[in-house]
Design a protein around this motif. Structure first.
Motif, PDB file in Angstrom:
ATOM      1  N   CYS A  59       0.865  -1.183   0.000  1.00  0.00           N
ATOM      2  CA  CYS A  59       0.000   0.000   0.000  1.00  0.00           C
ATOM      3  C   CYS A  59       0.897   1.227   0.000  1.00  0.00           C
ATOM      4  O   CYS A  59       1.583   1.475   0.988  1.00  0.00           O
ATOM      5  CB  CYS A  59      -0.916   0.014   1.219  1.00  0.00           C
ATOM      6  N   PRO A  60       0.895   2.004  -1.103  1.00  0.00           N
ATOM      7  CA  PRO A  60       1.764   3.184  -1.196  1.00  0.00           C
ATOM      8  C   PRO A  60       1.096   4.453  -0.647  1.00  0.00           C
ATOM      9  O   PRO A  60       1.657   5.529  -0.756  1.00  0.00           O
ATOM     10  CB  PRO A  60       1.978   3.309  -2.702  1.00  0.00           C
ATOM     11  N   ALA A  63      -7.149  -1.628   7.224  1.00  0.00           N
ATOM     12  CA  ALA A  63      -8.185  -2.026   6.257  1.00  0.00           C
ATOM     13  C   ALA A  63      -7.850  -3.428   5.738  1.00  0.00           C
ATOM     14  O   ALA A  63      -6.685  -3.821   5.690  1.00  0.00           O
ATOM     15  CB  ALA A  63      -8.234  -1.027   5.100  1.00  0.00           C
ATOM     16  N   PRO A  64      -8.867  -4.196   5.345  1.00  0.00           N
ATOM     17  CA  PRO A  64      -8.645  -5.589   4.935  1.00  0.00           C
ATOM     18  C   PRO A  64      -8.210  -5.769   3.482  1.00  0.00           C
ATOM     19  O   PRO A  64      -7.952  -6.887   3.046  1.00  0.00           O
ATOM     20  CB  PRO A  64     -10.019  -6.236   5.146  1.00  0.00           C
ATOM     21  N   GLY A  65      -8.064  -4.673   2.728  1.00  0.00           N
ATOM     22  CA  GLY A  65      -7.846  -4.778   1.277  1.00  0.00           C
ATOM     23  C   GLY A  65      -6.671  -5.630   0.837  1.00  0.00           C
ATOM     24  O   GLY A  65      -6.785  -6.428  -0.096  1.00  0.00           O
ATOM     25  N   MET A  66      -5.514  -5.466   1.487  1.00  0.00           N
ATOM     26  CA  MET A  66      -4.337  -6.243   1.049  1.00  0.00           C
ATOM     27  C   MET A  66      -4.495  -7.728   1.366  1.00  0.00           C
ATOM     28  O   MET A  66      -4.055  -8.573   0.591  1.00  0.00           O
ATOM     29  CB  MET A  66      -3.047  -5.691   1.666  1.00  0.00           C
ATOM     30  N   ARG A  75      -5.653  -6.243  13.145  1.00  0.00           N
ATOM     31  CA  ARG A  75      -6.981  -5.732  12.785  1.00  0.00           C
ATOM     32  C   ARG A  75      -7.272  -5.945  11.301  1.00  0.00           C
ATOM     33  O   ARG A  75      -8.407  -6.242  10.929  1.00  0.00           O
ATOM     34  CB  ARG A  75      -7.125  -4.261  13.189  1.00  0.00           C
ATOM     35  N   ALA A  76      -6.259  -5.815  10.445  1.00  0.00           N
ATOM     36  CA  ALA A  76      -6.457  -6.072   9.011  1.00  0.00           C
ATOM     37  C   ALA A  76      -6.827  -7.531   8.789  1.00  0.00           C
ATOM     38  O   ALA A  76      -7.740  -7.847   8.013  1.00  0.00           O
ATOM     39  CB  ALA A  76      -5.196  -5.718   8.227  1.00  0.00           C
ATOM     40  N   ALA A  77      -6.114  -8.440   9.458  1.00  0.00           N
ATOM     41  CA  ALA A  77      -6.407  -9.873   9.324  1.00  0.00           C
ATOM     42  C   ALA A  77      -7.841 -10.155   9.746  1.00  0.00           C
ATOM     43  O   ALA A  77      -8.613 -10.800   9.020  1.00  0.00           O
ATOM     44  CB  ALA A  77      -5.424 -10.694  10.168  1.00  0.00           C
ATOM     45  N   ALA A  96     -10.608  -8.949   7.507  1.00  0.00           N
ATOM     46  CA  ALA A  96     -10.725  -9.744   6.278  1.00  0.00           C
ATOM     47  C   ALA A  96     -11.252 -11.152   6.546  1.00  0.00           C
ATOM     48  O   ALA A  96     -11.527 -11.898   5.614  1.00  0.00           O
ATOM     49  CB  ALA A  96      -9.366  -9.835   5.590  1.00  0.00           C
ATOM     50  N   GLY A  97     -11.343 -11.547   7.807  1.00  0.00           N
ATOM     51  CA  GLY A  97     -11.778 -12.904   8.118  1.00  0.00           C
ATOM     52  C   GLY A  97     -10.637 -13.902   8.172  1.00  0.00           C
ATOM     53  O   GLY A  97     -10.848 -15.109   8.132  1.00  0.00           O
TER      54      GLY A  97
END
Length: 178
Positions: A92-93, A106-109, A135-137, A140-141
């Motif tokens: 993520c840049p 955020a879960p995007g990656m 929190r990202a993990a 994303a589930g």
């Protein structure tokens, strides 16, 4: 999480700085890349088991103009040279202010890495050194495992369901379920 059957672990994703390699803030110099203790052995053991590996890294220095995307690529190439090939890279840049969907927490990656690997997010785990990784993990589930370093805040440790002393222990915790 409610079902008794644990999904099969198919991929272990890693934060880069402070998890796989010693954190050098906004590092654009491949010569400064130093693997964390045990990282190569852990990755080799995962690859030998046929598990996919990946790296998810917030690199806001690109948005801030401190480093370039090419700098990030050259550092990542050095990481692969030292630690072996990864199946997927997500960078993520953006800066926090950009409000993107990829920047951890955020879960995007996590979602993107799993799409590229052809797996469900529930079949992946993310190992990181700060709360945003976990929190990202969870968003994303996927399963998050925290490996604290001296910069990890106490509340991030207490908020994390799975906490390990090092990468080997983190992977061991994940593999116990498989």
């Amino acid at each position: 999480m409610g079902s008794s059957a644990t999904p099969q672990l198919r991929a272990v994703l890693f934060d880069r700085d402070g998890t796989l390699v010693v954190d050098v803030p906004y590092n654009g110099n491949p010569g400064l890349v130093r693997p964390m203790p045990g990282a190569k052995e852990v990755l080799d053991s995962l690859r030998a088991r046929g598990l996919a590996t990946g790296v998810l890294s917030n690199q806001s220095g690109v948005a801030r103009g401190v480093i370039t995307a090419a700098d990030v690529d050259s550092v990542n190439a050095k990481v692969e040279e030292l630690l072996g090939p990864f199946d997927v890279w997500e960078i993520c840049p953006h800066s926090e202010e950009d409000g993107c969907a990829c920047r951890k927490p955020a879960p995007g990656m996590v979602q993107s890495a799993c799409r590229k690997l052809g797996i469900e997010t529930s079949e992946a785990a993310l190992i990181g050194d700060i709360g945003t990784d976990i929190r990202a993990a969870e968003a994303a589930g996927a399963t998050g495992v925290l490996v604290p370093t001296p910069v990890t805040r106490a509340e991030e440790v207490s908020e994390s369901r799975l906490v390990a002393q090092d990468l080997a222990q983190a992977v061991g915790m994940l593999l116990e379920g498989t």
